[in-house]
Motif scaffolding. Structure first.
Motif, mmCIF file in Angstrom:
data_model
loop_
_atom_site.group_PDB
_atom_site.id
_atom_site.type_symbol
_atom_site.label_atom_id
_atom_site.label_comp_id
_atom_site.label_asym_id
_atom_site.label_seq_id
_atom_site.Cartn_x
_atom_site.Cartn_y
_atom_site.Cartn_z
ATOM 1 N N PRO A 1 0.802 -1.221 0.000
ATOM 2 C CA PRO A 1 0.000 0.000 0.000
ATOM 3 C C PRO A 1 0.837 1.275 0.000
ATOM 4 N N GLU A 2 2.094 1.193 0.386
ATOM 5 C CA GLU A 2 2.941 2.387 0.407
ATOM 6 C C GLU A 2 3.065 2.996 -0.989
ATOM 7 N N PHE A 3 3.132 2.154 -2.019
ATOM 8 C CA PHE A 3 3.213 2.682 -3.389
ATOM 9 C C PHE A 3 1.950 3.455 -3.738
ATOM 10 N N GLY A 4 0.807 2.991 -3.278
ATOM 11 C CA GLY A 4 -0.451 3.695 -3.528
ATOM 12 C C GLY A 4 -0.464 5.060 -2.864
ATOM 13 N N VAL B 1 -2.604 6.358 7.335
ATOM 14 C CA VAL B 1 -3.264 5.188 6.747
ATOM 15 C C VAL B 1 -2.486 3.901 7.007
ATOM 16 N N ARG B 2 -1.181 3.953 6.934
ATOM 17 C CA ARG B 2 -0.379 2.726 7.087
ATOM 18 C C ARG B 2 -0.608 2.023 8.422
ATOM 19 N N PRO B 3 -0.591 2.735 9.576
ATOM 20 C CA PRO B 3 -0.857 2.034 10.842
ATOM 21 C C PRO B 3 -2.274 1.456 10.905
ATOM 22 N N ILE B 4 -3.240 2.159 10.336
ATOM 23 C CA ILE B 4 -4.618 1.655 10.327
ATOM 24 C C ILE B 4 -4.695 0.385 9.491
ATOM 25 N N ALA B 5 -4.063 0.395 8.336
ATOM 26 C CA ALA B 5 -4.068 -0.791 7.468
ATOM 27 C C ALA B 5 -3.359 -1.965 8.144
ATOM 28 N N ALA B 6 -2.263 -1.690 8.818
ATOM 29 C CA ALA B 6 -1.530 -2.758 9.511
ATOM 30 C C ALA B 6 -2.378 -3.350 10.632
ATOM 31 N N ARG B 7 -3.100 -2.502 11.351
ATOM 32 C CA ARG B 7 -3.950 -2.986 12.438
ATOM 33 C C ARG B 7 -5.080 -3.858 11.897
ATOM 34 N N HIS B 8 -5.679 -3.451 10.791
ATOM 35 C CA HIS B 8 -6.755 -4.243 10.193
ATOM 36 C C HIS B 8 -6.239 -5.567 9.653
#
Length: 143
Positions: free
Chosen positions: A26-29, A66-73
């Motif tokens: 997701p980092e590329f996005g 967004v990255r921490p939220i995505a990692a948590r999900h």
């Protein structure tokens, strides 16, 4: 032929979007969205410094939020109980007397199950509601 800055930013956004699809990182996005923001800044007449600052600000903000939220999900997926695990904790109706020795019957999730009481000194009469504590083979252990 002189290509405008916003076109270069869009090419960069697409270029960053391709690895997103190929690697599912997701980092590329997030960097791609930052490049698209740089393209918008260039399109409205912002200078090169403003374009780069917007790209960096949007990219860093997305990475930070967004990255921490995505990692948590990704790590906190709810467990879906299936099979006998889904029956634990449910209520059932006693059909035939249930005691610690076994031999009784309950109606659990629309099916007839053999049952025994969790406590050997406990018994349940037909019509009573019981809670299923566990499933032991084909026998429901109730209380």
């Amino acid at each position: 032929m002189d290509i405008e800055a916003w076109v270069w930013w869009l090419i960069g956004a697409v270029g960053l979007g391709i690895p997103l699809v190929l690697t599912t990182m997701p980092e590329f996005g997030m960097l791609s969205v930052g490049a698209a923001a740089g393209a918008v800044t260039a399109g409205v007449g912002g200078g090169m410094v403003a374009q780069v600052l917007v790209f960096v600000a949007v990219s860093v903000a997305l990475l930070a939020v967004v990255r921490p939220i995505a990692a948590r999900h990704r790590t906190e997926r709810p467990q879906l109980a299936t099979g006998i695990e889904a029956l634990k904790g449910r209520q059932a109706v006693v059909l035939e007397r249930v005691d610690g020795g076994g031999g009784g019957r309950i109606k659990l999730a629309g099916e007839i199950w053999s049952a025994r009481a969790l406590d050997n000194g406990q018994s349940f009469e037909p019509g009573e509601q019981v809670d299923v504590i566990e499933i032991d083979g084909a026998t429901a252990v109730v209380m």
